[in-house]
Design an enzyme around this catalytic site. Structure first.
Site, short mmCIF file in Angstrom:
data_model
loop_
_atom_site.label_atom_id
_atom_site.label_comp_id
_atom_site.label_asym_id
_atom_site.label_seq_id
_atom_site.Cartn_x
_atom_site.Cartn_y
_atom_site.Cartn_z
N ASP A 195 0.74 -1.23 -0.05
CA ASP A 195 -0.12 -0.04 -0.06
C ASP A 195 1.06 1.13 0.08
OD1 ASP A 195 -2.33 1.76 0.47
OD2 ASP A 195 -1.57 1.85 2.46
N ASP A 222 -0.51 5.00 0.74
CA ASP A 222 -0.61 6.26 1.58
C ASP A 222 -0.76 5.52 3.02
OD1 ASP A 222 -0.68 8.38 -0.20
OD2 ASP A 222 -2.88 7.36 -1.03
N LYS A 259 -6.06 19.17 -7.36
CA LYS A 259 -5.28 18.74 -5.90
C LYS A 259 -4.15 17.63 -6.23
CE LYS A 259 -5.05 14.91 -3.30
NZ LYS A 259 -4.92 13.38 -3.52
#
Ligand code: XBP
Ligand code: MG
Length: 252
Positions: free
Chosen positions: A10, A12, A82
């Site tokens: 993973d 984040d 973003k």
């Protein structure tokens, strides 16, 4: 009893603590730039993390009435802005890797273990983290970068792990997932993977029942010992998580 042939990481919260000071800040920059009043403070963002995927997170905040209604195209535009802000924050070196990440990645790579990424994050955000926190050489060392919208359902669905396994042609029983969150653990579990969880400020109180190992950090040999939160396989001497521990989990 299965050999460790593959590790799926993973991103984040696992490779680096990107959420609070990276993604959250970048969302707020995009909101401000668009003339919106909404800001996601640290606690609010913690609640919103139950929704994986940045676009889905905004949609959720809109649906619960905390942001003005905007059409999906506008959400996608805001999210693209973003992502650009996030790339800049990462390029500025604001978010370092978590302790032990590079040590485990390098050890596994030298050992011939196949390495891949399975994340909910947008590919451009992942690329920024690889380039600026890990180093460009890792673009060639990861055999698969499974990220973002390439699957229909984000974590906690197993889709992204299944996608990575299929791309690699490696069986779930030979693959270990490395995660930081309840949603990530559920995703790995649903794909039939064993899973080591390294918690962080946002995830420490989440449910990791039956995960193979839950720790405060992967840690380093010459640093204070990590906290072992749960140790299903009764591994010994877990002062930091080593490749040997990860191999023992697979045979356990
Ligand atoms: C990460 C996510 C992502 C990031 C933001 O979850 O849910 O949405 O928060 O990235 P995981 P994007 O670590 O379980 O993969 O804005 O690019 O979606
Ligand atoms: Mg995560």
């Amino acid at each position: 009893m299965s050999e460790l042939k593959c590790m799926l990481w993973d991103v984040d919260g696992t490779l680096a603590d990107t959420e609070r000071d990276g993604h959250r800040v970048a969302f707020n920059m995009a909101f401000e730039e668009a003339g919106m009043e909404r800001r996601w403070d640290i606690a609010t963002y913690g609640e919103l993390l139950k929704v994986t995927g940045g676009k889905e997170r905004m949609q959720f905040d809109i649906e619960r009435g905390h942001m003005p209604h905007i059409p999906y195209e506008k959400i996608a535009e805001l999210h693209a802005r973003k992502t650009i802000h996030y790339q800049t924050l990462i390029a500025d070196g604001l978010i370092p890797l978590r302790s032990g990440v590079l040590r485990l990645l390098e050890g596994a790579y030298q050992d011939g273990i196949t390495l891949g990424v399975a994340t909910t994050t947008t590919p451009a955000a992942l690329d920024a983290l690889i380039e600026h926190a890990l180093g460009k050489v890792w673009f060639d060392r990861f055999a698969v970068l499974a990220a973002g919208d390439i699957v229909p359902h984000k974590k906690p669905a197993p889709d992204i792990y299944n996608y990575a396994l299929e791309a690699l042609g490696i069986a779930a029983k030979n693959t270990l997932a490395l995660e930081d969150s309840g949603n990530g653990w559920l995703s790995a579990q649903a794909a039939g993977l064993k899973c080591v969880v390294t918690v962080n400020g946002y995830t420490a109180n989440q449910n990791f029942d039956d995960a193979d190992l839950v720790v405060s950090e992967f840690g380093e040999r010459d640093a204070p010992a990590i906290e072992v939160i749960s140790n299903k396989h009764d591994l010994k001497a877990v002062e930091c998580v080593t490749l040997s521990h990860l191999k023992q989990i697979m045979v356990g």
